[in-house]
Structures are given as structure tokens and as C-alpha cells.
Write a protein that holds these residues in place. Structure first.
Motif, PDB file in Angstrom:
ATOM      1  N   VAL A 188     -39.721  81.494 -13.798  1.00 34.27           N
ATOM      2  CA  VAL A 188     -40.375  82.594 -13.091  1.00 34.27           C
ATOM      3  C   VAL A 188     -41.405  82.027 -12.121  1.00 34.27           C
ATOM      4  O   VAL A 188     -42.177  81.142 -12.476  1.00 34.27           O
ATOM      5  CB  VAL A 188     -41.067  83.562 -14.086  1.00 34.27           C
ATOM      6  CG1 VAL A 188     -41.827  84.652 -13.352  1.00 34.27           C
ATOM      7  CG2 VAL A 188     -40.062  84.165 -15.043  1.00 34.27           C
ATOM      8  N   ASP A 189     -41.428  82.560 -10.906  1.00 27.28           N
ATOM      9  CA  ASP A 189     -42.430  82.178  -9.912  1.00 27.28           C
ATOM     10  C   ASP A 189     -43.755  82.877 -10.178  1.00 27.28           C
ATOM     11  O   ASP A 189     -43.784  83.970 -10.759  1.00 27.28           O
ATOM     12  CB  ASP A 189     -41.980  82.598  -8.508  1.00 27.28           C
ATOM     13  CG  ASP A 189     -40.865  81.739  -7.953  1.00 27.28           C
ATOM     14  OD1 ASP A 189     -40.429  80.797  -8.636  1.00 27.28           O
ATOM     15  OD2 ASP A 189     -40.435  82.020  -6.826  1.00 27.28           O
ATOM     16  N   ASN A 190     -44.840  82.275  -9.702  1.00 27.56           N
ATOM     17  CA  ASN A 190     -46.104  82.989  -9.645  1.00 27.56           C
ATOM     18  C   ASN A 190     -45.945  84.151  -8.665  1.00 27.56           C
ATOM     19  O   ASN A 190     -45.134  84.096  -7.741  1.00 27.56           O
ATOM     20  CB  ASN A 190     -47.229  82.066  -9.182  1.00 27.56           C
ATOM     21  CG  ASN A 190     -47.811  81.251 -10.311  1.00 27.56           C
ATOM     22  OD1 ASN A 190     -47.586  81.532 -11.488  1.00 27.56           O
ATOM     23  ND2 ASN A 190     -48.560  80.220  -9.965  1.00 27.56           N
ATOM     24  N   GLY A 191     -46.714  85.227  -8.878  1.00 28.21           N
ATOM     25  CA  GLY A 191     -46.642  86.391  -8.011  1.00 28.21           C
ATOM     26  C   GLY A 191     -45.601  87.413  -8.419  1.00 28.21           C
ATOM     27  O   GLY A 191     -45.467  88.447  -7.783  1.00 28.21           O
ATOM     28  N   VAL A 192     -44.877  87.149  -9.500  1.00 29.22           N
ATOM     29  CA  VAL A 192     -43.863  88.077  -9.995  1.00 29.22           C
ATOM     30  C   VAL A 192     -44.543  89.119 -10.896  1.00 29.22           C
ATOM     31  O   VAL A 192     -45.467  88.813 -11.640  1.00 29.22           O
ATOM     32  CB  VAL A 192     -42.758  87.306 -10.760  1.00 29.22           C
ATOM     33  CG1 VAL A 192     -41.874  88.233 -11.558  1.00 29.22           C
ATOM     34  CG2 VAL A 192     -41.929  86.494  -9.781  1.00 29.22           C
ATOM     35  N   ILE A 193     -44.078  90.359 -10.825  1.00 29.78           N
ATOM     36  CA  ILE A 193     -44.634  91.457 -11.617  1.00 29.78           C
ATOM     37  C   ILE A 193     -43.835  91.568 -12.920  1.00 29.78           C
ATOM     38  O   ILE A 193     -42.603  91.572 -12.898  1.00 29.78           O
ATOM     39  CB  ILE A 193     -44.578  92.786 -10.838  1.00 29.78           C
ATOM     40  CG1 ILE A 193     -45.203  92.633  -9.442  1.00 29.78           C
ATOM     41  CG2 ILE A 193     -45.238  93.911 -11.623  1.00 29.78           C
ATOM     42  CD1 ILE A 193     -46.660  92.199  -9.430  1.00 29.78           C
ATOM     43  N   VAL A 194     -44.559  91.668 -14.057  1.00 34.21           N
ATOM     44  CA  VAL A 194     -43.916  91.729 -15.370  1.00 34.21           C
ATOM     45  C   VAL A 194     -44.550  92.828 -16.224  1.00 34.21           C
ATOM     46  O   VAL A 194     -45.623  93.334 -15.914  1.00 34.21           O
ATOM     47  CB  VAL A 194     -44.018  90.378 -16.130  1.00 34.21           C
ATOM     48  CG1 VAL A 194     -43.304  89.270 -15.383  1.00 34.21           C
ATOM     49  CG2 VAL A 194     -45.457  89.996 -16.402  1.00 34.21           C
ATOM     50  N   THR A 195     -43.852  93.172 -17.298  1.00 35.12           N
ATOM     51  CA  THR A 195     -44.384  94.086 -18.311  1.00 35.12           C
ATOM     52  C   THR A 195     -44.461  93.343 -19.636  1.00 35.12           C
ATOM     53  O   THR A 195     -43.680  92.427 -19.882  1.00 35.12           O
ATOM     54  CB  THR A 195     -43.492  95.333 -18.469  1.00 35.12           C
ATOM     55  OG1 THR A 195     -42.182  94.921 -18.841  1.00 35.12           O
ATOM     56  CG2 THR A 195     -43.437  96.128 -17.185  1.00 35.12           C
ATOM     57  N   LEU A 196     -45.409  93.737 -20.481  1.00 37.53           N
ATOM     58  CA  LEU A 196     -45.564  93.111 -21.800  1.00 37.53           C
ATOM     59  C   LEU A 196     -44.680  93.797 -22.817  1.00 37.53           C
ATOM     60  O   LEU A 196     -44.471  95.001 -22.768  1.00 37.53           O
ATOM     61  CB  LEU A 196     -47.003  93.232 -22.301  1.00 37.53           C
ATOM     62  CG  LEU A 196     -48.091  92.455 -21.593  1.00 37.53           C
ATOM     63  CD1 LEU A 196     -49.397  92.592 -22.370  1.00 37.53           C
ATOM     64  CD2 LEU A 196     -47.748  91.018 -21.386  1.00 37.53           C
ATOM     65  N   SER A 197     -44.213  93.002 -23.758  1.00 33.81           N
ATOM     66  CA  SER A 197     -43.468  93.530 -24.891  1.00 33.81           C
ATOM     67  C   SER A 197     -44.292  93.205 -26.136  1.00 33.81           C
ATOM     68  O   SER A 197     -45.483  93.459 -26.153  1.00 33.81           O
ATOM     69  CB  SER A 197     -42.073  92.903 -24.924  1.00 33.81           C
ATOM     70  OG  SER A 197     -41.294  93.481 -25.931  1.00 33.81           O
ATOM     71  N   SER A 198     -43.700  92.584 -27.116  1.00 35.27           N
ATOM     72  CA  SER A 198     -44.399  92.343 -28.374  1.00 35.27           C
ATOM     73  C   SER A 198     -45.088  90.981 -28.393  1.00 35.27           C
ATOM     74  O   SER A 198     -44.675  90.041 -27.717  1.00 35.27           O
ATOM     75  CB  SER A 198     -43.410  92.427 -29.539  1.00 35.27           C
ATOM     76  OG  SER A 198     -42.394  91.455 -29.357  1.00 35.27           O
TER      77      SER A 198
END
Length: 186
Positions: A32-42
Motif C-alpha cells: 500500500v502507498d502512503n496517501g491511500v484512504i483506509v477503514t479500520l476493522s478489528s
């Protein structure tokens, strides 16, 4: 041999720079590159009973955001130290990426407050032009997409273009976009 350039992010205009609780570690099973948007899981817990509630590590499983994402989002912003020889010897932070299954730094995005500065590599198809495209929405694989309108749909993340800028990397002035984070209300 030409090296692939990856996303570069400057996060100095984010609440997470001063509030430790808005920072965490995440893990995903792909680069994954820096600047990528993510969501948290567990959070990392023991997988088997009776200890399935015991935390084994303070890193979260993350998923790449998409155009369908709603709710809280985080941005990948790991220090560009590098885990490979190429990443360590090259002085361009755009040669850095987060290696699969290794912890990466995440910063929580605060609606209407946080600004990020990113290079074209953080986008699916280049920076917003500042005329037609004055927004950025979340596109494929959590990368940003220059857009003519804000995201529609309650809770969808998007960014407004504050302006275009440059950062100096080595002897080169690299074009960037300064974006303010928002979450759609309708």
C-alpha cells in the motif's frame, strides 16, 4: 531500470499530528502507498476460544476504502524509512511503499479540519486541475480521484481542493494538491 513512484503525503495540517489517539497501526495483506484512504476493522486478537478476546497486538486489520465507503476513514502515512535496500538508499520518498502484512502508520481524518498535501501518485489519474476538478473522491484501491463534484451520499468521504503547491524532493519541484477532508451529509 526505472523505479515505480509511489504516493507521498505531507500531514502537517492534521489534528493527528498533535493528538496521539488519532494515530494507530494497521496491517493489510497487500502493498500500500502512503496517501491511500483506509477503514479500520478489528484489532489483533487471539483467534481461538477461550482466548478470542485477548489482544495480541495494537495493530488493526484495515481495508482499502472505495467509492462506496461511508463513515470514519484513515489515511496511510508511514515514515519513509523503507524496508528494502532500494527504499533505504534512494533519497526520493516516492520510492517508499508499505509492504504487505507489515504494520503501517495510520492517521484519522477530521471532517472540515484536516488538510493533506499529496503528489499525483496518490491519485488514480493525476492531480485535480483546479478548474474543472476541484474535488477529490475516494476511487479504486483507496486512491484519490480528481472530481468535478463532491461525493454524494451520507457519510461518504471526499476532499475539497485548497490549492495546488509543490514540494522539493532532491533537486526537483514536485507538483502537489492540498486537500481539505470532508464527509458528505446527504
Amino acid at each position: 531500470m526505472a523505479l515505480t513512484l509511489h504516493g507521498y503525503i505531507n500531514t502537517t495540517k492534521m489534528c493527528a499530528e498533535n493528538v496521539d489517539a488519532m494515530n494507530c497501526a494497521g496491517v493489510i495483506n497487500q502493498d500500500v502507498d502512503n496517501g491511500v484512504i483506509v477503514t479500520l476493522s478489528s484489532i489483533n486478537k487471539n483467534a481461538s476460544a477461550p482466548n478470542q478476546y485477548y489482544i495480541q497486538g495494537y495493530e488493526y486489520t484495515v481495508a482499502l476504502a472505495s467509492s462506496a465507503t461511508t463513515g470514519d476513514v484513515w489515511v496511510v502515512a508511514s515514515p519513509e524509512v523503507g524496508t528494502t535496500i532500494d527504499q533505504q538508499i534512494l533519497s526520493d520518498p516516492r520510492h517508499f511503499y508499505n509492504v504487505a502484512n507489515q504494520p503501517m502508520s495510520l492517521k484519522y481524518l477530521v471532517d472540515g479540519v484536516d488538510c493533506i498535501e499529496v503528489t499525483a501518485e496518490c491519485f488514480t489519474a493525476g492531480l485535480p486541475d483546479g478548474t474543472t476538478n476541484t474535488y477529490a473522491t475516494v476511487g479504486a484501491n483507496g486512491k484519490l480521484t480528481a472530481a468535478a463534484a463532491a461525493a454524494s451520499g451520507a457519510g461518504k468521504p471526499y476532499f475539497t481542493l485548497e490549492g495546488l503547491h509543490t514540494v522539493t524532493i532532491g533537486a526537483t519541484e514536485v507538483p502537489t494538491a492540498v486537500l481539505r477532508y470532508h464527509r458528505a451529509t446527504a
